[in-house]
Design an enzyme around this catalytic site. Sequence first.
Site, PDB file in Angstrom:
ATOM      1  CB  ILE A 281      -8.017  -7.940  17.648  1.00 23.93           C
ATOM      2  CG1 ILE A 281      -8.977  -6.731  17.786  1.00 23.93           C
ATOM      3  CG2 ILE A 281      -8.669  -9.093  16.903  1.00 23.93           C
ATOM      4  CD1 ILE A 281     -10.217  -6.969  18.613  1.00 23.93           C
TER       5      ILE A 281
ATOM      6  CB  ALA B  98       0.676  10.263  14.539  1.00 22.01           C
TER       7      ALA B  98
ATOM      8  CE1 TYR C  78      -0.681   0.362  14.298  1.00 26.08           C
ATOM      9  CE2 TYR C  78      -1.469   0.986  16.464  1.00 26.08           C
ATOM     10  CZ  TYR C  78      -1.591   0.211  15.330  1.00 26.08           C
ATOM     11  OH  TYR C  78      -2.620  -0.699  15.225  1.00 26.08           O
TER      12      TYR C  78
ATOM     13  CE  LYS D 156      -3.615   1.298  12.580  1.00 25.25           C
ATOM     14  NZ  LYS D 156      -4.251   0.687  11.397  1.00 25.25           N
TER      15      LYS D 156
ATOM     16  CG  ASN E 129      -7.232  -5.284   7.559  1.00 27.74           C
ATOM     17  OD1 ASN E 129      -7.514  -5.172   8.754  1.00 27.74           O
ATOM     18  ND2 ASN E 129      -6.408  -6.234   7.107  1.00 27.74           N
TER      19      ASN E 129
ATOM     20  CB  SER F 278      -5.505   1.267  16.527  1.00 22.58           C
ATOM     21  OG  SER F 278      -5.072   0.735  17.771  1.00 22.58           O
TER      22      SER F 278
ATOM     23  CB  VAL G 273      -1.025   0.030   1.167  1.00 18.98           C
ATOM     24  CG1 VAL G 273      -2.020  -1.106   1.046  1.00 18.98           C
ATOM     25  CG2 VAL G 273      -0.336   0.031   2.531  1.00 18.98           C
TER      26      VAL G 273
HETATM   27  P1  NAD Z   1      -1.880  -8.548  10.879  1.00 22.79           P
HETATM   28  O1  NAD Z   1      -0.444  -8.234  11.048  1.00 22.79           O
HETATM   29  O2  NAD Z   1      -2.320  -9.960  10.805  1.00 22.79           O
HETATM   30  O3  NAD Z   1      -2.455  -7.807   9.584  1.00 22.79           O
HETATM   31  C1  NAD Z   1      -1.866  -6.690   8.998  1.00 22.79           C
HETATM   32  C2  NAD Z   1      -1.707  -7.009   7.511  1.00 22.79           C
HETATM   33  O4  NAD Z   1      -1.198  -5.831   6.859  1.00 22.79           O
HETATM   34  C3  NAD Z   1      -0.713  -8.145   7.268  1.00 22.79           C
HETATM   35  O5  NAD Z   1      -1.314  -9.114   6.433  1.00 22.79           O
HETATM   36  C4  NAD Z   1       0.442  -7.469   6.577  1.00 22.79           C
HETATM   37  O6  NAD Z   1       1.116  -8.293   5.637  1.00 22.79           O
HETATM   38  C5  NAD Z   1      -0.245  -6.277   5.910  1.00 22.79           C
HETATM   39  N1  NAD Z   1       0.696  -5.221   5.563  1.00 22.79           N
HETATM   40  C6  NAD Z   1       1.701  -4.710   6.317  1.00 22.79           C
HETATM   41  N2  NAD Z   1       2.387  -3.789   5.621  1.00 22.79           N
HETATM   42  C7  NAD Z   1       1.788  -3.711   4.401  1.00 22.79           C
HETATM   43  C8  NAD Z   1       2.039  -2.949   3.238  1.00 22.79           C
HETATM   44  N3  NAD Z   1       3.052  -2.070   3.167  1.00 22.79           N
HETATM   45  N4  NAD Z   1       1.219  -3.124   2.175  1.00 22.79           N
HETATM   46  C9  NAD Z   1       0.206  -4.005   2.230  1.00 22.79           C
HETATM   47  N5  NAD Z   1      -0.071  -4.775   3.286  1.00 22.79           N
HETATM   48  C10 NAD Z   1       0.716  -4.615   4.364  1.00 22.79           C
HETATM   49  O7  NAD Z   1      -2.600  -7.829  12.100  1.00 22.79           O
HETATM   50  P2  NAD Z   1      -4.120  -7.358  12.287  1.00 22.79           P
HETATM   51  O8  NAD Z   1      -4.250  -7.114  13.722  1.00 22.79           O
HETATM   52  O9  NAD Z   1      -5.073  -8.250  11.602  1.00 22.79           O
HETATM   53  O10 NAD Z   1      -4.105  -5.948  11.564  1.00 22.79           O
HETATM   54  C11 NAD Z   1      -5.156  -5.490  10.724  1.00 22.79           C
HETATM   55  C12 NAD Z   1      -5.414  -4.026  11.035  1.00 22.79           C
HETATM   56  O11 NAD Z   1      -5.965  -3.915  12.340  1.00 22.79           O
HETATM   57  C13 NAD Z   1      -4.149  -3.166  11.038  1.00 22.79           C
HETATM   58  O12 NAD Z   1      -4.417  -1.934  10.403  1.00 22.79           O
HETATM   59  C14 NAD Z   1      -3.874  -2.977  12.505  1.00 22.79           C
HETATM   60  O13 NAD Z   1      -3.105  -1.844  12.766  1.00 22.79           O
HETATM   61  C15 NAD Z   1      -5.292  -2.884  13.033  1.00 22.79           C
HETATM   62  N6  NAD Z   1      -5.462  -3.085  14.474  1.00 22.79           N
HETATM   63  C16 NAD Z   1      -5.118  -4.269  15.061  1.00 22.79           C
HETATM   64  C17 NAD Z   1      -5.327  -4.428  16.426  1.00 22.79           C
HETATM   65  C18 NAD Z   1      -4.975  -5.704  17.146  1.00 22.79           C
HETATM   66  O14 NAD Z   1      -5.038  -5.742  18.400  1.00 22.79           O
HETATM   67  N7  NAD Z   1      -4.612  -6.771  16.455  1.00 22.79           N
HETATM   68  C19 NAD Z   1      -5.873  -3.388  17.184  1.00 22.79           C
HETATM   69  C20 NAD Z   1      -6.220  -2.211  16.545  1.00 22.79           C
HETATM   70  C21 NAD Z   1      -6.013  -2.070  15.184  1.00 22.79           C
END
Ligand code: NAD
Length: 257
Positions: free
Chosen positions: A190, A159, A157, A161, A93, A143, A67
């Site tokens: 999560i 900033a 992160y 989010k 996502n 987040s 991305v």
């Molecule tokens: P995850 O690491 O399984 O998923 C993140 C995905 O983003 C991965 O598949 C990764 O390969 C992809 N990614 C990373 N850099 C990328 C790039 N440059 N281009 C394209 N894809 C890229 O973890 P997740 O928790 O499922 O994360 C999904 C979203 O949820 C994220 O935006 C994360 O910040 C957000 N989030 C997660 C939590 C949590 O507690 N897990 C809490 C709040 C927000």
Amino acid sequence: MSESQRTKVALITGAASGIGQALALAYAQIGVAVVGGYFSGDPHDPRDTECLVSEAGGQCLMHPVDVRSADQVDAFAAVALERFGRIDFAIANAGLLRAAPLTEMRDEQWFEMIDVDLSGVMRTFRAASRHMSEGGAMVAVSSIAGGVYGWENHTHYSAAKAGVPGLCRAVAMELAPRKIRCNAVIPGLIETPQSLDAVNSLGPEGLLEAARGIPLQRVGRPSEIATLIRFLTSEDASYITGQAIIADGGLTVRWPG
Ligand code: NAD
């Protein structure tokens, strides 16, 4: 075939793991076809998502996309059009999480985080919006870190989010005349590869400990964010746009102490 009978198509970035993968499955369960992005720099196998979806009887095409690259994101949207002829839902996502104390933060670390977690959302929505059908919907993943709380060692992160709900509000206003809605989700803790990373996030033990302070007494499952996103893109959410919805087991409304 009437408009409502056509197979709907969802574009999901970061669909090879965690919340993105759970969302691909959640869409498959209601007959929405998925074009999922995977990041080649990560070890996740995109075939896992394809298998899950096909076992559920759905359609899923996984495509490499970073991305940080406008060209790759544009090409990703073009793949959806070539394969399925339309884009109904766009889910930004993909996310990166790194720990870095402010005093040692290098500009490259700051800009990389903003590039993935904030600019990546804009690129995904921009590419999809050029082709999206009327009545479509977009969701970006923010987040509670930044979206609600401050998180030490995660200035970049937080900033990025914090910027996501603002971006979604503006997109919601701009695309409302085309009947396209845009919302953000704000997940709490999560259990995914991101939060299980003990170096940059809480890790398995940190999650267990944190669960004790969550009113529902547990961390969330990826499927619980996936079904919220699916709801926000559905007709059941037809009057919701420009909002940021928190799903955190009650963590952010807990009385302190
Ligand atoms: P995850 O690491 O399984 O998923 C993140 C995905 O983003 C991965 O598949 C990764 O390969 C992809 N990614 C990373 N850099 C990328 C790039 N440059 N281009 C394209 N894809 C890229 O973890 P997740 O928790 O499922 O994360 C999904 C979203 O949820 C994220 O935006 C994360 O910040 C957000 N989030 C997660 C939590 C949590 O507690 N897990 C809490 C709040 C927000």
